[in-house]
Design an enzyme around this catalytic site. Structure first.
Site, PDB file in Angstrom:
ATOM      1  N   CYS A  64       0.877  -1.187   0.000  1.00 46.40           N
ATOM      2  CA  CYS A  64       0.000   0.000   0.000  1.00 46.40           C
ATOM      3  C   CYS A  64       0.908   1.230   0.000  1.00 46.40           C
ATOM      4  O   CYS A  64       2.085   1.134  -0.356  1.00 46.40           O
ATOM      5  CB  CYS A  64      -0.968  -0.023   1.185  1.00 46.40           C
ATOM      6  SG  CYS A  64      -0.190   0.012   2.816  1.00 46.40           S
TER       7      CYS A  64
ATOM      8  N   ASN B 148       2.333   1.440   4.340  1.00 45.04           N
ATOM      9  CA  ASN B 148       2.656   0.169   5.011  1.00 45.04           C
ATOM     10  C   ASN B 148       2.351   0.220   6.512  1.00 45.04           C
ATOM     11  O   ASN B 148       3.020  -0.423   7.317  1.00 45.04           O
ATOM     12  CB  ASN B 148       4.126  -0.236   4.768  1.00 45.04           C
ATOM     13  CG  ASN B 148       4.450  -1.687   5.132  1.00 45.04           C
ATOM     14  OD1 ASN B 148       5.597  -2.014   5.448  1.00 45.04           O
ATOM     15  ND2 ASN B 148       3.480  -2.563   5.101  1.00 45.04           N
TER      16      ASN B 148
ATOM     17  N   CYS C  89      -1.369   0.721   7.364  1.00 42.37           N
ATOM     18  CA  CYS C  89      -2.817   0.433   7.502  1.00 42.37           C
ATOM     19  C   CYS C  89      -3.214  -0.810   6.699  1.00 42.37           C
ATOM     20  O   CYS C  89      -3.386  -1.891   7.260  1.00 42.37           O
ATOM     21  CB  CYS C  89      -3.655   1.634   7.078  1.00 42.37           C
ATOM     22  SG  CYS C  89      -3.390   3.114   8.085  1.00 42.37           S
ATOM     23  N   ARG C  90      -3.372  -0.664   5.380  1.00 37.69           N
ATOM     24  CA  ARG C  90      -3.957  -1.756   4.591  1.00 37.69           C
ATOM     25  C   ARG C  90      -3.026  -2.951   4.402  1.00 37.69           C
ATOM     26  O   ARG C  90      -3.451  -4.101   4.601  1.00 37.69           O
ATOM     27  CB  ARG C  90      -4.399  -1.216   3.212  1.00 37.69           C
ATOM     28  CG  ARG C  90      -5.534  -0.247   3.295  1.00 37.69           C
ATOM     29  CD  ARG C  90      -5.704   0.553   2.022  1.00 37.69           C
ATOM     30  NE  ARG C  90      -4.575   1.452   1.799  1.00 37.69           N
ATOM     31  CZ  ARG C  90      -4.415   2.210   0.735  1.00 37.69           C
ATOM     32  NH1 ARG C  90      -5.301   2.160  -0.238  1.00 37.69           N
ATOM     33  NH2 ARG C  90      -3.370   3.010   0.626  1.00 37.69           N
ATOM     34  N   SER C  91      -1.769  -2.718   3.980  1.00 39.49           N
ATOM     35  CA  SER C  91      -0.931  -3.880   3.651  1.00 39.49           C
ATOM     36  C   SER C  91      -0.511  -4.706   4.872  1.00 39.49           C
ATOM     37  O   SER C  91      -0.457  -5.936   4.765  1.00 39.49           O
ATOM     38  CB  SER C  91       0.274  -3.490   2.781  1.00 39.49           C
ATOM     39  OG  SER C  91       1.125  -2.575   3.426  1.00 39.49           O
TER      40      SER C  91
ATOM     41  N   ASP D  45      -8.500   3.775   1.350  1.00 42.82           N
ATOM     42  CA  ASP D  45      -7.476   4.148   2.322  1.00 42.82           C
ATOM     43  C   ASP D  45      -8.163   4.649   3.601  1.00 42.82           C
ATOM     44  O   ASP D  45      -8.863   5.664   3.560  1.00 42.82           O
ATOM     45  CB  ASP D  45      -6.617   5.254   1.694  1.00 42.82           C
ATOM     46  CG  ASP D  45      -5.459   5.655   2.588  1.00 42.82           C
ATOM     47  OD1 ASP D  45      -5.438   5.232   3.754  1.00 42.82           O
ATOM     48  OD2 ASP D  45      -4.586   6.383   2.099  1.00 42.82           O
TER      49      ASP D  45
HETATM   50  P1  4NP Z   1      -1.771   2.827   4.070  1.00 46.48           P
HETATM   51  O1  4NP Z   1      -2.443   4.170   4.640  1.00 46.48           O
HETATM   52  O2  4NP Z   1      -1.240   3.162   2.706  1.00 46.48           O
HETATM   53  O3  4NP Z   1      -2.954   1.874   3.996  1.00 46.48           O
HETATM   54  O4  4NP Z   1      -0.730   2.416   5.055  1.00 46.48           O
HETATM   55  C1  4NP Z   1      -1.776   5.394   4.696  1.00 46.48           C
HETATM   56  C2  4NP Z   1      -0.858   5.635   5.693  1.00 46.48           C
HETATM   57  C3  4NP Z   1      -0.229   6.855   5.766  1.00 46.48           C
HETATM   58  C4  4NP Z   1      -0.512   7.838   4.842  1.00 46.48           C
HETATM   59  C5  4NP Z   1      -1.435   7.610   3.836  1.00 46.48           C
HETATM   60  C6  4NP Z   1      -2.064   6.365   3.765  1.00 46.48           C
HETATM   61  N1  4NP Z   1       0.122   9.110   4.939  1.00 46.48           N
HETATM   62  O5  4NP Z   1      -0.181   9.985   4.118  1.00 46.48           O
HETATM   63  O6  4NP Z   1       0.991   9.288   5.822  1.00 46.48           O
END
Ligand code: 4NP
Length: 155
Positions: free
Chosen positions: A8, A11, A13-15, A124
């Site tokens: 993702c 790294n 939340c989703r992955s 997200d």
């Molecule tokens: P992820 O979510 O891609 O599912 O881990 C996010 C985590 C952090 C951010 C965006 C999405 N950020 O902008 O910091």
């Protein structure tokens, strides 16, 4: 052994959730696979998953507290058989690092596995509330159930 990488943006939340869910199913089915995760960005490198991710996973008896974020790199094309990305921007970020057609073919939107060619992204949850995390859990749990079943059928 099939080696699977979940990717993702951050790294956190989703992955990591996809990694934990698929690993849990693989252990229950006694599948011989390796699962890891990475982010396309370097925003959270070295950090544990978001506290809301850890809390959500824990409510489903999955422990993500020891995972640490890392950034996707070229080497991952050599080390993994399949690279499941969460959304279309992850898809283009990873594909743009591929050196050849074989590497490009490893990259798939995770939801294409259950909705082929529909180009559906895993939303997200980072900027939303806790219910977004439960929604992502439900989506990823459905996808990983089908992925694990397909790996079992191949066994
Ligand atoms: P992820 O979510 O891609 O599912 O881990 C996010 C985590 C952090 C951010 C965006 C999405 N950020 O902008 O910091």
């Amino acid at each position: 052994m099939t080696k699977i990488l979940m990717v993702c943006l951050g790294n956190i939340c989703r992955s990591p959730l996809a990694e934990g869910i698929l690993r849990d199913k693989a252990e229950k089915l006694n599948l011989n696979i390796l699962v890891d995760s990475a982010g396309t960005s370097n925003y959270h490198v070295g950090e544990h998953p978001d506290h809301r991710t850890i809390k959500n996973a824990r409510s489903h008896n999955i422990d993500l507290s020891k995972l640490k974020a890392r950034q996707f790199s070229h080497n991952d094309f050599d080390n993994f058989d399949v690279i499941y990305v969460m959304d279309s921007s992850n898809f283009y970020d990873v594909i743009s690092l591929a050196r050849n057609e074989n590497e490009k073919q490893k990259v798939q939107l995770i939801l294409d596995f259950i909705y082929p060619n529909a180009s559906i992204s895993v939303p997200d949850p980072y900027f939303g509330g806790e219910d977004g995390f439960e929604n992502v859990f439900t989506i990823l749990n459905n996808a990983c159930e089908v992925i694990a079943q397909a790996l079992w059928d191949k066994k």
